[in-house]
Design an enzyme around this catalytic site. Sequence first.
Site, PDB file in Angstrom:
ATOM      1  N   GLY A 163       0.819  -1.207   0.000  1.00 48.87           N
ATOM      2  CA  GLY A 163       0.000   0.000   0.000  1.00 48.87           C
ATOM      3  C   GLY A 163       0.843   1.242   0.000  1.00 48.87           C
ATOM      4  O   GLY A 163       2.054   1.190  -0.220  1.00 48.87           O
ATOM      5  N   ASN A 164       0.205   2.372   0.201  1.00 49.23           N
ATOM      6  CA  ASN A 164       0.927   3.647   0.247  1.00 49.23           C
ATOM      7  C   ASN A 164       0.261   4.567   1.263  1.00 49.23           C
ATOM      8  O   ASN A 164      -0.744   4.219   1.868  1.00 49.23           O
ATOM      9  CB  ASN A 164       0.994   4.276  -1.149  1.00 49.23           C
TER      10      ASN A 164
END
Length: 225
Positions: free
Chosen positions: A33-34
């Site tokens: 993810g980010n």
Amino acid sequence: LARGTADADLAGRHVVISAGGTREPLDPVRFLGNRSSGKQGYALARTAVARGARVTLVAANTALPDPAGADVVRVGTAVQLREAVLKAAADADAVVMAAAVADFRPAEYAAGKIKKQEGRDPAPVALVRNPDVLAEVSADRAREGQVVVGFAAETDDVLAHGRAKLRRKGCDLLVVNEVGEDKTFGSEENEAVILASDGAELPVPYGPKETLADVVWDQVAARLA
Ligand code: CTP
Ligand code: CA
């Protein structure tokens, strides 16, 4: 900064906004993810509703409440985001890609949880490229005159990276901001330069994400007029 001249200058317009960050699953419990919070995209949705637009918000993994008056489509991965954005873009006057779309996803998804193996290092994670939604929307405009806007967070020579990216993506506007330390991610404020395909460059001073959103809509409305 001056808000658009007319309050309802997006009345009768359909705008599509992507927000948040995609998650690319490795197994049922883990993902790549980010750090995108989705706040800039949600600010774009709220301000577009306030200016009279019909708003489709494609939201990837945000912890934010649905903005009143917007149609919210929740997605997880980049592939799902692409599908939702292309579908909504079919009759859209503008598409604004504020989402942080993962460039890569794991080449393989493990249907069962990946377990440690005694005395062994883990196998490297192989990645494959995700589709570039902004480039695709820009290249295949679903409607004549559709305005396409991208966002880019850059370090180092921010403007040079931004100018090159604007050309590469083929969008009309690219909102570029500098990242580093605790700038931008999760914050309520933002500072940016809006680069246009006609060469115009509009600096937007540090301020609320709502203000930047309104300046973006000013630019979009001017191009739709
Ligand atoms: N974007 C997209 N699809 C992707 C990656 C990015 O639509 N697979 C969009 C983002 O929503 C954003 C813009 O493209 O509006 C710029 O994203 P960015 O990550 O800065 O661009 P990249 O081409 O992925 O460049 P970089 O290698 O710097 O990450
Ligand atoms: Ca990227």
